[in-house]
Design a protein around this motif. Structure first.
Motif, PDB file in Angstrom:
ATOM      1  N   ARG A  59      -2.971  12.764   1.658  1.00  0.00           N
ATOM      2  CA  ARG A  59      -3.038  11.931   0.459  1.00  0.00           C
ATOM      3  C   ARG A  59      -2.000  12.448  -0.547  1.00  0.00           C
ATOM      4  O   ARG A  59      -2.021  13.611  -0.934  1.00  0.00           O
ATOM      5  N   GLY A  60      -1.088  11.567  -0.939  1.00  0.00           N
ATOM      6  CA  GLY A  60      -0.042  11.946  -1.875  1.00  0.00           C
ATOM      7  C   GLY A  60      -0.245  11.260  -3.219  1.00  0.00           C
ATOM      8  O   GLY A  60      -0.713  10.120  -3.295  1.00  0.00           O
ATOM      9  N   TYR A  61       0.117  11.948  -4.285  1.00  0.00           N
ATOM     10  CA  TYR A  61      -0.074  11.442  -5.643  1.00  0.00           C
ATOM     11  C   TYR A  61       1.266  11.380  -6.363  1.00  0.00           C
ATOM     12  O   TYR A  61       2.161  12.193  -6.109  1.00  0.00           O
ATOM     13  N   ASN A  62       1.386  10.440  -7.296  1.00  0.00           N
ATOM     14  CA  ASN A  62       2.564  10.453  -8.154  1.00  0.00           C
ATOM     15  C   ASN A  62       2.285   9.762  -9.481  1.00  0.00           C
ATOM     16  O   ASN A  62       1.265   9.078  -9.658  1.00  0.00           O
ATOM     17  N   THR A  63       3.217   9.963 -10.390  1.00  0.00           N
ATOM     18  CA  THR A  63       3.255   9.247 -11.657  1.00  0.00           C
ATOM     19  C   THR A  63       4.661   8.680 -11.817  1.00  0.00           C
ATOM     20  O   THR A  63       5.640   9.411 -11.651  1.00  0.00           O
ATOM     21  N   THR A  64       4.755   7.392 -12.113  1.00  0.00           N
ATOM     22  CA  THR A  64       6.055   6.773 -12.369  1.00  0.00           C
ATOM     23  C   THR A  64       6.204   6.584 -13.872  1.00  0.00           C
ATOM     24  O   THR A  64       5.444   5.830 -14.496  1.00  0.00           O
ATOM     25  N   LEU A  65       7.155   7.303 -14.447  1.00  0.00           N
ATOM     26  CA  LEU A  65       7.410   7.261 -15.882  1.00  0.00           C
ATOM     27  C   LEU A  65       8.350   6.108 -16.222  1.00  0.00           C
ATOM     28  O   LEU A  65       9.136   5.672 -15.376  1.00  0.00           O
ATOM     29  N   PRO A  66       8.310   5.617 -17.447  1.00  0.00           N
ATOM     30  CA  PRO A  66       9.189   4.507 -17.821  1.00  0.00           C
ATOM     31  C   PRO A  66      10.659   4.891 -17.721  1.00  0.00           C
ATOM     32  O   PRO A  66      11.033   6.067 -17.833  1.00  0.00           O
ATOM     33  N   ALA A  67      11.499   3.878 -17.529  1.00  0.00           N
ATOM     34  CA  ALA A  67      12.944   4.094 -17.546  1.00  0.00           C
ATOM     35  C   ALA A  67      13.344   4.690 -18.895  1.00  0.00           C
ATOM     36  O   ALA A  67      12.802   4.325 -19.933  1.00  0.00           O
ATOM     37  N   GLU A 102       0.831  -1.199   0.000  1.00  0.00           N
ATOM     38  CA  GLU A 102       0.000   0.000   0.000  1.00  0.00           C
ATOM     39  C   GLU A 102       0.871   1.258   0.000  1.00  0.00           C
ATOM     40  O   GLU A 102       1.691   1.442  -0.883  1.00  0.00           O
ATOM     41  N   THR A 103       0.727   2.127   0.978  1.00  0.00           N
ATOM     42  CA  THR A 103       1.411   3.424   0.936  1.00  0.00           C
ATOM     43  C   THR A 103       2.921   3.280   0.805  1.00  0.00           C
ATOM     44  O   THR A 103       3.565   4.052   0.093  1.00  0.00           O
ATOM     45  N   SER A 104       3.498   2.289   1.446  1.00  0.00           N
ATOM     46  CA  SER A 104       4.956   2.129   1.396  1.00  0.00           C
ATOM     47  C   SER A 104       5.469   1.747   0.014  1.00  0.00           C
ATOM     48  O   SER A 104       6.666   1.835  -0.242  1.00  0.00           O
ATOM     49  N   SER A 105       4.593   1.325  -0.872  1.00  0.00           N
ATOM     50  CA  SER A 105       5.047   0.885  -2.187  1.00  0.00           C
ATOM     51  C   SER A 105       5.299   2.037  -3.145  1.00  0.00           C
ATOM     52  O   SER A 105       6.047   1.888  -4.116  1.00  0.00           O
ATOM     53  N   ALA A 127      -2.115   4.952   8.149  1.00  0.00           N
ATOM     54  CA  ALA A 127      -3.218   5.911   8.246  1.00  0.00           C
ATOM     55  C   ALA A 127      -4.455   5.348   8.920  1.00  0.00           C
ATOM     56  O   ALA A 127      -5.364   6.097   9.272  1.00  0.00           O
ATOM     57  N   TRP A 128      -4.504   4.022   9.106  1.00  0.00           N
ATOM     58  CA  TRP A 128      -5.650   3.395   9.774  1.00  0.00           C
ATOM     59  C   TRP A 128      -5.367   3.143  11.259  1.00  0.00           C
ATOM     60  O   TRP A 128      -6.231   2.647  11.969  1.00  0.00           O
ATOM     61  N   SER A 129      -4.197   3.491  11.725  1.00  0.00           N
ATOM     62  CA  SER A 129      -3.774   3.104  13.074  1.00  0.00           C
ATOM     63  C   SER A 129      -4.621   3.737  14.166  1.00  0.00           C
ATOM     64  O   SER A 129      -4.872   3.110  15.208  1.00  0.00           O
ATOM     65  N   HIS A 130      -5.051   4.982  13.978  1.00  0.00           N
ATOM     66  CA  HIS A 130      -5.804   5.652  15.039  1.00  0.00           C
ATOM     67  C   HIS A 130      -7.137   4.952  15.304  1.00  0.00           C
ATOM     68  O   HIS A 130      -7.644   4.990  16.427  1.00  0.00           O
ATOM     69  N   GLN A 164      -0.089   6.094 -12.683  1.00  0.00           N
ATOM     70  CA  GLN A 164      -0.538   6.988 -11.613  1.00  0.00           C
ATOM     71  C   GLN A 164      -0.802   6.195 -10.340  1.00  0.00           C
ATOM     72  O   GLN A 164      -1.133   5.005 -10.367  1.00  0.00           O
ATOM     73  N   TRP A 165      -0.678   6.904  -9.215  1.00  0.00           N
ATOM     74  CA  TRP A 165      -0.813   6.244  -7.907  1.00  0.00           C
ATOM     75  C   TRP A 165      -1.223   7.284  -6.873  1.00  0.00           C
ATOM     76  O   TRP A 165      -0.913   8.472  -6.995  1.00  0.00           O
ATOM     77  N   MET A 166      -1.935   6.819  -5.856  1.00  0.00           N
ATOM     78  CA  MET A 166      -2.257   7.672  -4.707  1.00  0.00           C
ATOM     79  C   MET A 166      -2.084   6.850  -3.435  1.00  0.00           C
ATOM     80  O   MET A 166      -2.451   5.677  -3.388  1.00  0.00           O
ATOM     81  N   GLY A 167      -1.486   7.473  -2.411  1.00  0.00           N
ATOM     82  CA  GLY A 167      -1.282   6.785  -1.141  1.00  0.00           C
ATOM     83  C   GLY A 167      -1.629   7.684   0.030  1.00  0.00           C
ATOM     84  O   GLY A 167      -1.772   8.903  -0.115  1.00  0.00           O
ATOM     85  N   TYR A 168      -1.757   7.057   1.211  1.00  0.00           N
ATOM     86  CA  TYR A 168      -2.216   7.758   2.414  1.00  0.00           C
ATOM     87  C   TYR A 168      -1.066   7.911   3.408  1.00  0.00           C
ATOM     88  O   TYR A 168      -0.634   6.937   4.023  1.00  0.00           O
TER      89      TYR A 168
END
Length: 419
Positions: free
Chosen positions: A279-287, A46-49, A260-263, A353-357
């Motif tokens: 909430r953080g967003y990113n895009t991973t582009l090809p090598a 999840e978020t750590s990935s 983020a679910w710990s509380h 694209q990706w979104m994590g907590y």
């Protein structure tokens, strides 16, 4: 061997198989403890990935600062800017924002900075040592980071933060003109000055690192089961974890490291902890999308670019919207569009694209310690943007607490009940 006469199903159960839970498992398994890790999806899924892959040991400045508060009104007017709040979520966020404002006071901010600096010193020592013990030093990159500014005035506004870093021994220097191109060819001329941190480190891929650390923990005896935790029943002597599939597992000691679910789980143990979700967003582009030499930090725009083994990751920013609202990937698209103007040769197609907590507490410090009324329940969450960075330090500290040893650093600033 610890736990050899354990009357429970398990000596220690860790809820959460993100990078923090994995690191705790590694430290405890090394010490001979019997450890079971539970996660609803898998190891580092999840978020750590999807984080920015930084071991940001020099990032000691709390998010709650006068500078951030001054910028917030302008940012909040831009729904795709560096920091935004979903309008429907604002009423729920007000209590957290009040604590955030309190944490921005001079005294509170100074205390957070001192605690963070202490934590980062331990984090660097423990992470580098853990990676070496696990045989993963080849996944470490020591290229430094380059923080970029579009004017001398922007650098001047950031200088107090650099002064604070210098006071605790963090090296950096400013570079200008043609020298910028030597550190990162292909930059837009809009950037006139940069701050280089030579000791900044990244990893080749955060998900692969997490999975490799888990393999090391597993070799030391840690075990994993997939399960969705639906409830806890804890007492002085044991904890019972109820899973969605009907299973019930008991443990002599319980560690909550569920991000983020710990509380929600801590509340079932009697502790109300003001955890929110960035909430953080990113895009991973090809090598091959660009010849990116090191991590670039565009602080005025709230995002970074990181060279990974698998490509280039463009991401960051902060959106407060809780755990239930759907992602708004227009934020990832906006960062990618900016990245294309900042590095004109960047190929922006073909990305994922990706979104994590990110689990965030108002003073930017994690909650590390025991539950208020349950000495066998331990908390290890709330690291915000710094979960990867501080994961090994947290593993060391939880091992100290579980083993009854004096923690490696003073845990008073990280007390889960400090709020």
């Amino acid at each position: 061997m610890p736990g050899s006469e354990n009357p429970h199903d398990h000596e220690i159960i860790i809820i959460g198989a993100g990078i923090v839970g994995i690191s705790i498992a590694a430290f405890l398994a090394e010490a001979g403890h019997q450890v079971l890790v539970i996660d609803r999806t898998g190891i580092c899924e999840e978020t750590s990935s999807g984080n920015a892959a930084a071991l940001a040991f020099s990032d000691i400045l709390p998010l709650a600062s006068k500078g951030v508060l001054a910028k917030m009104p302008g940012w909040l007017l831009d729904p795709l800017g560096p920091l935004t709040i979903r309008p429907s979520y604002l009423p729920k966020l007000v209590p957290w924002l009040y604590r955030f404002w309190r944490a921005s006071g001079a005294s509170a901010q100074a205390n957070s900075l001192r605690a963070q600096a202490m934590m980062m010193q331990l984090a660097e020592t423990e992470m580098l040592s853990l990676m070496q013990r696990a045989g993963l030093s080849s996944m470490l990159r020591e290229d430094g980071s380059l923080e970029l500014y579009e004017s001398e005035a922007e650098l001047k506004a950031a200088q107090p933060g650099w002064d604070a870093r210098e006071k605790v021994g963090i090296a950096y220097w400013h570079i200008r003109g043609r020298e910028l191109a030597e550190y990162q060819p292909g930059l837009s001329p809009r950037f006139v000055v940069g701050s280089f941190v030579p000791d900044w480190k990244t990893v080749s891929d955060p998900k692969l690192l997490g999975q490799a650390l888990w393999a090391y923990a597993e070799r030391a005896g840690a075990r994993f089961t997939k399960g969705d935790v639906k409830g806890l029943a804890a007492s002085d002597g044991s904890s019972v974890i109820r899973l969605a599939d009907g299973r019930a597992l008991s443990a002599g000691k319980l560690i909550i490291a569920a991000g983020a679910w710990s509380h929600q789980l801590a509340q079932q143990c009697g502790d109300i902890i003001p955890l929110e979700t960035e909430r953080g967003y990113n895009t991973t582009l090809p090598a091959g999308s660009f010849d990116l030499r090191r991590q670039l930090i565009f602080s005025g725009h709230g995002f970074v670019m990181t060279p990974l083994e698998s490509g280039i990751r463009v991401g960051g920013a902060v959106e407060f919207g809780g755990l239930r609202l759907p992602p708004k990937y227009a934020r990832a698209e906006a960062m990618l569009k900016k990245a294309g103007t900042f590095l004109p040769g960047l190929q922006t197609g073909g990305g994922r694209q990706w979104m994590g907590y990110r689990p965030s507490l108002p003073d930017s410090l994690p909650a590390i310690g025991k539950a208020k009324d349950l000495p066998n329940v331990f908390y290890a969450f709330g690291h915000g943007h710094l979960g990867l960075t501080q994961s090994a330090a947290t593993g060391r500290l939880i091992r100290d607490l579980v083993s009854g040893q004096t923690p490696a650093i003073d845990l008073t600033p990280f007390n889960p009940q400090r709020f």
